[in-house]
Motif scaffolding. Structure first.
Motif, mmCIF file in Angstrom:
data_model
loop_
_atom_site.group_PDB
_atom_site.id
_atom_site.type_symbol
_atom_site.label_atom_id
_atom_site.label_comp_id
_atom_site.label_asym_id
_atom_site.label_seq_id
_atom_site.Cartn_x
_atom_site.Cartn_y
_atom_site.Cartn_z
ATOM 1 N N TYR A 86 0.841 -1.203 0.000
ATOM 2 C CA TYR A 86 0.000 0.000 0.000
ATOM 3 C C TYR A 86 0.871 1.245 0.000
ATOM 4 N N LEU A 87 0.285 2.315 -0.495
ATOM 5 C CA LEU A 87 0.860 3.648 -0.358
ATOM 6 C C LEU A 87 0.208 4.276 0.864
ATOM 7 N N PRO A 146 -14.291 4.399 13.664
ATOM 8 C CA PRO A 146 -15.174 4.849 12.569
ATOM 9 C C PRO A 146 -15.301 6.364 12.466
ATOM 10 N N HIS A 147 -15.239 7.071 13.612
ATOM 11 C CA HIS A 147 -15.437 8.520 13.584
ATOM 12 C C HIS A 147 -14.196 9.276 13.123
ATOM 13 N N GLN A 148 -13.061 8.582 12.993
ATOM 14 C CA GLN A 148 -11.819 9.256 12.614
ATOM 15 C C GLN A 148 -11.809 9.524 11.117
ATOM 16 N N PRO A 149 -11.491 10.753 10.687
ATOM 17 C CA PRO A 149 -11.528 11.085 9.246
ATOM 18 C C PRO A 149 -10.604 10.201 8.416
ATOM 19 N N LEU A 150 -9.367 10.019 8.876
ATOM 20 C CA LEU A 150 -8.436 9.147 8.161
ATOM 21 C C LEU A 150 -8.607 7.713 8.638
ATOM 22 N N GLN A 151 -8.827 6.807 7.710
ATOM 23 C CA GLN A 151 -8.969 5.398 8.047
ATOM 24 C C GLN A 151 -7.626 4.686 7.906
ATOM 25 N N GLY A 152 -7.509 3.528 8.549
ATOM 26 C CA GLY A 152 -6.304 2.723 8.427
ATOM 27 C C GLY A 152 -6.441 1.709 7.308
ATOM 28 N N VAL A 153 -5.319 1.186 6.850
ATOM 29 C CA VAL A 153 -5.342 0.157 5.806
ATOM 30 C C VAL A 153 -6.177 -1.032 6.258
ATOM 31 N N GLN A 154 -6.091 -1.383 7.533
ATOM 32 C CA GLN A 154 -6.849 -2.516 8.062
ATOM 33 C C GLN A 154 -8.352 -2.323 7.879
ATOM 34 N N ASN A 155 -8.853 -1.094 8.022
ATOM 35 C CA ASN A 155 -10.281 -0.837 7.796
ATOM 36 C C ASN A 155 -10.701 -1.302 6.402
ATOM 37 N N HIS A 156 -9.882 -0.965 5.412
ATOM 38 C CA HIS A 156 -10.216 -1.307 4.031
ATOM 39 C C HIS A 156 -10.043 -2.801 3.766
ATOM 40 N N ASP A 183 -7.557 -12.553 -5.884
ATOM 41 C CA ASP A 183 -8.263 -11.801 -6.933
ATOM 42 C C ASP A 183 -9.526 -11.136 -6.395
ATOM 43 N N ALA A 184 -10.257 -11.852 -5.545
ATOM 44 C CA ALA A 184 -11.514 -11.301 -5.022
ATOM 45 C C ALA A 184 -11.255 -10.097 -4.120
ATOM 46 N N LEU A 185 -10.274 -10.199 -3.237
ATOM 47 C CA LEU A 185 -9.970 -9.068 -2.365
ATOM 48 C C LEU A 185 -9.494 -7.868 -3.178
ATOM 49 N N ASN A 186 -8.678 -8.114 -4.192
ATOM 50 C CA ASN A 186 -8.210 -7.009 -5.027
ATOM 51 C C ASN A 186 -9.358 -6.349 -5.784
ATOM 52 N N PHE A 187 -10.365 -7.122 -6.147
ATOM 53 C CA PHE A 187 -11.528 -6.547 -6.813
ATOM 54 C C PHE A 187 -12.215 -5.528 -5.907
ATOM 55 N N PHE A 188 -12.371 -5.873 -4.648
ATOM 56 C CA PHE A 188 -13.048 -4.970 -3.717
ATOM 57 C C PHE A 188 -12.136 -3.858 -3.200
ATOM 58 N N LEU A 189 -10.851 -3.970 -3.457
ATOM 59 C CA LEU A 189 -9.904 -2.934 -3.030
ATOM 60 C C LEU A 189 -9.484 -2.020 -4.174
ATOM 61 N N LYS A 190 -10.079 -2.197 -5.356
ATOM 62 C CA LYS A 190 -9.538 -1.531 -6.547
ATOM 63 C C LYS A 190 -9.596 -0.008 -6.469
ATOM 64 N N ALA A 191 -10.448 0.567 -5.615
ATOM 65 C CA ALA A 191 -10.509 2.024 -5.481
ATOM 66 C C ALA A 191 -9.412 2.572 -4.577
ATOM 67 N N PRO A 200 -5.242 2.501 -2.994
ATOM 68 C CA PRO A 200 -3.855 2.121 -3.305
ATOM 69 C C PRO A 200 -3.369 1.015 -2.373
ATOM 70 N N ILE A 201 -4.116 -0.095 -2.376
ATOM 71 C CA ILE A 201 -3.819 -1.281 -1.561
ATOM 72 C C ILE A 201 -3.957 -2.489 -2.480
ATOM 73 N N ARG A 202 -2.990 -3.381 -2.453
ATOM 74 C CA ARG A 202 -3.062 -4.572 -3.298
ATOM 75 C C ARG A 202 -2.612 -5.806 -2.523
ATOM 76 N N ILE A 203 -3.373 -6.872 -2.677
ATOM 77 C CA ILE A 203 -2.975 -8.180 -2.153
ATOM 78 C C ILE A 203 -2.040 -8.806 -3.186
ATOM 79 N N THR A 204 -0.886 -9.257 -2.756
ATOM 80 C CA THR A 204 0.070 -9.840 -3.700
ATOM 81 C C THR A 204 0.082 -11.357 -3.668
ATOM 82 N N ARG A 205 -0.155 -11.943 -2.474
ATOM 83 C CA ARG A 205 -0.124 -13.400 -2.344
ATOM 84 C C ARG A 205 -1.025 -13.817 -1.195
ATOM 85 N N ALA A 206 -1.493 -15.049 -1.238
ATOM 86 C CA ALA A 206 -2.257 -15.623 -0.125
ATOM 87 C C ALA A 206 -1.854 -17.078 0.048
#
Length: 293
Positions: free
Chosen positions: A16-17, A29-39, A92-100, A102-108
């Motif tokens: 991720y960036l 949830p009330h925090q304006p900036l979310q963490g990568v884990q939220n996504h 592939d499925a997680l990356n589909f839902f993360l496409k919006a 700058p987070i990418r799953i590379t391996r599982a």
């Protein structure tokens, strides 16, 4: 009533960036900036598992810090007689839902149900990127914005930085090099730095924009790190390179073992820092098909 399938635990690697996130860990949830884990957890929820979604991150990174390789484990229980997701389908499925994002799953990987991404990791490697040979803001290529620490009008004594890095390598009490946090009193400050290295870095922009900019990469490898330890070590090495600290003073800071002794405002900013690898034993990444309830 249709029964649910067994729980399958997965180890995922992701990148991720970090610029737009509060860090990798989940934010309220009330925090304006979310963490990568939220996504990540939102993406897992989109797969509609039966179980409550929880992603356990292996390696914490703060606001503005990036990762080319972080890791986490998660459990997925599917409905009815649906088989577990294969590793590639899950990726592939997680990356589909993360496409919006700058987070990418590379391996599982399918792993045993007692596998823990944080505690089974045998090393973590961070790289901090510096840029020298810059006299004004407009000279920094846009491709490097938020991805390095530009040292304006600075020439570094790299030999002195390497000498200071050798002081930090090995097993030491790094109390001086950790920032205070709520869990600081409970963490062992003794860490083993397997690698502290200062090497010339590479950049796409050097070939196509300004060849007089010099990039440097400071690499740190250890099983684990203290809170903001890497940024403090980078700040001290840069201070040595600038002639603001001596190698002897770095040794003195290490020997002092007091977080409050670290010079104020010397820690490096977050945006040049990348988590580049989380390593596991090869046996943990071998094909596993034995998960059951």
């Amino acid at each position: 009533m249709q029964q649910s399938s067994s729980v399958t635990r997965y180890l995922i690697f992701f990148q991720y960036l970090g610029t737009k996130y509060s860090g990798v860990m989940k934010a309220p949830p009330h925090q304006p900036l979310q963490g990568v884990q939220n996504h990540l957890e939102n993406a897992v929820r989109s797969l509609k598992p039966v179980n409550q979604v929880s992603v356990s991150i292996s390696s914490r990174t703060d606001t503005g810090v990036h990762a080319l390789c972080n890791s986490a484990h998660l459990d997925i229980q599917r409905r009815g007689d649906k088989p577990p997701f294969t590793e590639q389908v899950l990726t592939d499925a997680l990356n589909f839902f993360l496409k919006a994002e700058p987070i990418r799953i590379t391996r599982a990987y399918c792993v045993p149900n007692d596998f823990h991404a944080r505690y089974r990791a045998i090393s973590r490697t961070y790289v901090y990127r510096l840029a020298t040979g810059i006299s004004r803001h407009a000279e920094l290529p846009i491709t490097e914005k938020d991805f390095c620490w530009p040292l304006w009008n600075t020439q570094l004594n790299v030999d002195a930085m390497r000498e200071a890095g050798a002081v930090l390598q090995g097993t030491h009490d790094f109390s001086t090099f950790r920032a205070l946090s709520s869990d600081a009193p409970f963490k062992n400050p003794v860490k083993t730095m397997d690698l502290v290295q200062v090497q010339p870095g590479l950049s796409f922009s050097q070939r196509h924009f300004r060849r007089d900019i010099q990039f440097w990469e400071l690499t740190f490898k250890s099983r684990s790190f203290l809170y903001k330890q890497v940024r403090r070590m980078v700040g001290a090495l840069v201070a040595v390179g600038r002639g603001e600290l001596s190698v002897r003073q770095v040794q003195d800071l290490l020997d002092t073992r007091d977080s409050m002794a670290f010079p104020q405002n010397m820690a490096a900013p977050p945006y040049g820092l990348f988590l580049v690898n989380v390593e596991y034993n090869d046996s943990d990444l071998k094909p596993y098909r034995g998960n059951t309830d």
